[in-house]
Enzyme design. Structure first.
Site, PDB file in Angstrom:
ATOM      1  CB  THR A  54      -0.937  -0.010   1.219  1.00 51.07           C
ATOM      2  OG1 THR A  54      -1.666  -1.238   1.254  1.00 51.07           O
ATOM      3  CG2 THR A  54      -1.913   1.152   1.158  1.00 51.07           C
ATOM      4  CG  HIS A 644      -8.045  -2.154  10.957  1.00 50.56           C
ATOM      5  ND1 HIS A 644      -9.189  -1.518  11.384  1.00 50.56           N
ATOM      6  CD2 HIS A 644      -8.273  -2.501   9.663  1.00 50.56           C
ATOM      7  CE1 HIS A 644     -10.080  -1.486  10.410  1.00 50.56           C
ATOM      8  NE2 HIS A 644      -9.540  -2.077   9.343  1.00 50.56           N
ATOM      9  CD  GLN A 689      -8.391   1.771   1.516  1.00 44.64           C
ATOM     10  OE1 GLN A 689      -7.560   1.667   0.604  1.00 44.64           O
ATOM     11  NE2 GLN A 689      -9.642   1.372   1.381  1.00 44.64           N
TER      12      GLN A 689
END
Length: 713
Positions: A54, A644, A689
């Site tokens: 990411t 998470h 995110q």
């Protein structure tokens, strides 16, 4: 066990996805890769980025914008776009549950693009070992999560700054939130709801230029099963009478404004869950307001949420850091160095970094050692084939940047000699920097839910119906419509218990810790029967349902009682997974809040609005679970991480177990940073995110400033 499903997927979606092979890039000026160290060789880069996930691909893309700069990304996984099955599982929003289950021993949870991590046995989770899904591919976990996009509260980011991180407050991060995304408002002509889903004002005011584009979706009717009209004539939120109503004709395809020019696409799917309006109506009945934005710094209310989905090949597909950030690089030819006004980005896949190289006698990072697995590929001829299994060195003239995620960034620091002294010495690792915070203070969220039989269509009808799966996958592939355009979790809500309630349940200590705008619970739609999360997705091991029976679940996530876990070493070898010491539901306060959250869910199901669609009494866990002890036992036996994991290389002062300074540099070193979810100083409420993309954008700017870059774009 899943082969018949794989075959159907590949046959139905091949025309849409399998032709998306990347070009083969070459650069004749670069020397071949060698299997021995070569510090004086031309094979060095300005920046080495460990992990193409990411954050890693976002940083790589931004650094390679500067003329003359050479960047390499070293990724342990594959490029999912090159693999037909992986590309399908990643790209189709409705397949996001594949491989995400909690049972480490179930074959359905083993897929190539997952690391296969498991936690140590969890006391707070009835001593269960939990499979913890993490993406092992370009795009990292942006390829595996449930695509929910929302930002934390204003005070959650201001709390970052209050820890000593100057320039990391809510207002400071706004340009970086905006820079990372583009937003296409929902097409209500396709969503078939009685009341249109509003535009998110926090996303529609993006300071970047707006631009128009034609909506590429074919306008066809959905083949998803019709249901009886359960709408209340006076309801403010209710579904249409049929999910098979005809959408806008192709001749009147509307033109939509897209806000922003960032690489990550945000929108809402053309298919809305039919259970969604009833969840929204039930929460509204109990005082949870409907809201049009969870991206403006306030998390209070309920809504159909924004997802990281975009459009390509007339499809609604997941938007990842690979498709977004690396996709931009490919379009501009930066992998070949074709754009002479920008730098070059090289991507190496199936290559595991084993350790960081430091300059002799110092703690200055100058490179990495990696080992390739069979089939390793790169986007440049300079990184041609080496012998799999042999260690190879790469060198950085400027910086080494770790973006390996919450588990492996701290692991790589520790095996390289940076971390808690006692942990390193236990594994015979030379201590270069005694940094006690590495791998400590891991924050996460957990959730659990209740399930009822309902008389609206949910995903449970698809779970064990290969014929309907094939029908709807064809609808997705050909028309870009139907339930597989939906990421499943398309309705979320946030609420905070009153101070009186917190005192009453014995959780008053939260009042002292949390800012006033920090929610305590998140409620997430689950239009099916996830049970204890052991197996998720459409496969033969999913529990069988009676023919025609539909189920719906509302999940409660604890977003203010983060239990602190750890990441420690199993050995000094990066090929051995780290020990993930999740501390799920261990604090007393977390248990008290979990019990209250369970009771709150039952209140939602007891509303008159929800009563319109209930088909029977609660089936999971069942109405006999009533006492606090019974509720807590159920929660412990069935809760799941929300995936998470964060804060294991936290950006905060060293004296309070920080690992990074406010420019994301590792304390006690030179030329070494960590930029990924492990860098977060605190885990904001909700889904991280958005925070990780903003972190990567700001981190890239800090690197450019510290290295005196001057972009030409």
């Amino acid at each position: 066990m899943r082969h018949h499903f794989r075959v159907e997927l590949l046959l139905l979606l091949s025309s849409a996805f399998l032709s998306r092979a990347l070009p083969s890039y070459t650069n004749a000026d670069d020397p071949p890769l060698r299997a021995t160290p070569f510090p004086n060789s031309k094979l060095s880069f300005d920046y080495i980025i460990v992990g193409g996930g990411t954050a890693g691909l976002a940083v790589a893309s931004r650094l390679s914008e500067t003329k003359g700069v050479k960047v390499i990304v070293v990724e342990a996984g594959i490029d999912y776009e090159q693999d037909p099955f992986a590309n399908t599982v990643v790209s189709v929003p409705g397949l996001d549950t594949q491989g995400a289950g909690s049972d480490p021993n179930n074959p359905s949870n083993i897929i190539e693009i997952d690391w296969g991590f498991n936690t140590v046995p969890q006391k707070g989770a009835a001593n269960r070992t939990v499979h913890y899904e993490r993406g092992k591919t370009l795009g990292g976990s942006s390829t595996r999560h449930f695509m929910i996009y929302q930002r934390g509260t204003k005070s959650s980011y201001d709390a970052w700054e209050a820890l000593g991180n100057k320039g990391w407050g809510w207002e400071d991060l706004q340009p970086y939130f905006e820079k990372s995304v583009n937003y296409l408002p929902p097409d209500n002509s396709l969503r078939r709801l009685q009341h249109p889903t509003p535009i998110d004002p926090a996303l529609a005011v993006c300071k970047h230029d707006q631009h128009k584009r034609q909506d590429p979706l074919s306008n066809s009717s959905s083949t998803f099963i019709s249901v009886p009209n359960t709408s209340s004539p006076t309801s403010s939120v209710s579904p249409s009478s049929s999910s098979s109503s005809t959408a806008t004709s192709a001749s009147s395809t509307p033109t939509f404004k897209t806000f922003g020019k960032g690489p990550i696409s945000l929108s809402l799917p053309p298919f809305a869950q039919e259970f969604g309006p009833f969840m929204i109506g039930a929460l509204k009945e109990l005082g949870v307001p409907e809201t049009n934005s969870f991206n403006g710094g306030v998390l209070k209310g309920v809504q159909f949420c924004t997802s990281t989905i975009g459009q390509a090949f007339k499809q609604v597909i997941r938007s990842t850091s690979r498709s977004g950030y690396l996709g931009e690089v490919e379009k501009e030819g930066r992998e070949q160095g074709a754009d002479k006004e920008k730098g070059q980005l090289v991507v190496l896949t199936k290559a595991l970094v084993k350790r960081i190289i430091f300059e002799e006698g110092t703690t200055k990072a100058i490179g990495v050692v990696f080992v390739e697995s069979s089939g390793s590929t790169s986007s440049s001829a300079s990184l041609g084939s080496t012998t799999p299994g042999l260690e190879t060195s790469l060198y950085a003239t400027r910086e080494v940047i770790l973006s390996a995620g919450a588990f492996q960034s701290p692991q790589l620091l520790m095996v390289s000699g940076i971390g808690p002294k006692c942990e390193l010495e236990k594994h015979g690792i030379e201590v270069k920097v005694d940094l006690p915070g590495v791998g400590q203070g891991m924050e996460d969220h957990v959730f659990f839910g209740q399930t009822f039989p309902v008389n609206v269509t949910t995903f449970s009808v698809l779970a064990n119906n290969p014929t309907l799966q094939a029908q709807e996958l064809k609808n997705f592939s050909v028309n870009g419509l139907g339930p597989f355009t939906n990421p499943i979790a398309d309705v979320i809500a946030f609420e905070r218990f009153s101070n009186e309630t917190l005192e009453l349940i014995g959780a008053g200590e939260l009042l002292k810790k949390l800012p006033a705008d920090w929610p305590i619970l998140e409620h997430i739609i689950s239009p099916g029967f996830p049970g204890n999360f052991s197996v998720l997705g459409f496969n033969p091991s999913t529990p069988a349902f009676p023919v025609g029976q539909q189920y719906a679940t509302i999940l409660a996530a604890l977003v203010a009682t983060q239990s602190l876990g750890t990441v420690t070493l199993q050995s000094a070898n990066m090929e051995d997974p780290p020990l993930i010491g999740e501390s799920l539901l261990s604090p007393v306060t977390a248990k008290l809040v979990a019990i209250a959250a369970f009771r709150r869910l039952r209140q939602f199901w007891s509303t008159s609005f929800m009563g319109q669609i209930l088909d029977n009494e609660e089936i999971f866990p069942g109405p006999n679970v009533t006492t606090d002890a019974q509720i807590l036992q159920f929660v412990r036996e069935n809760l799941m991480t929300v995936w998470h994991a964060s804060c294991t290389c936290a950006m905060k002062p060293r004296e309070i177990n920080g690992v990074l300074d406010d420019r994301l540099r590792v304390y006690g070193t030179e030329g070494l940073r960590v930029i990924d979810v492990s860098s977060l100083p605190l885990l904001p409420p909700g889904h991280p995110q958005s925070s990780v993309y903003a972190l990567a954008e700001k981190g890239s700017d800090l690197i450019k400033q510290d290295n005196h870059h001057h972009d030409c774009d």
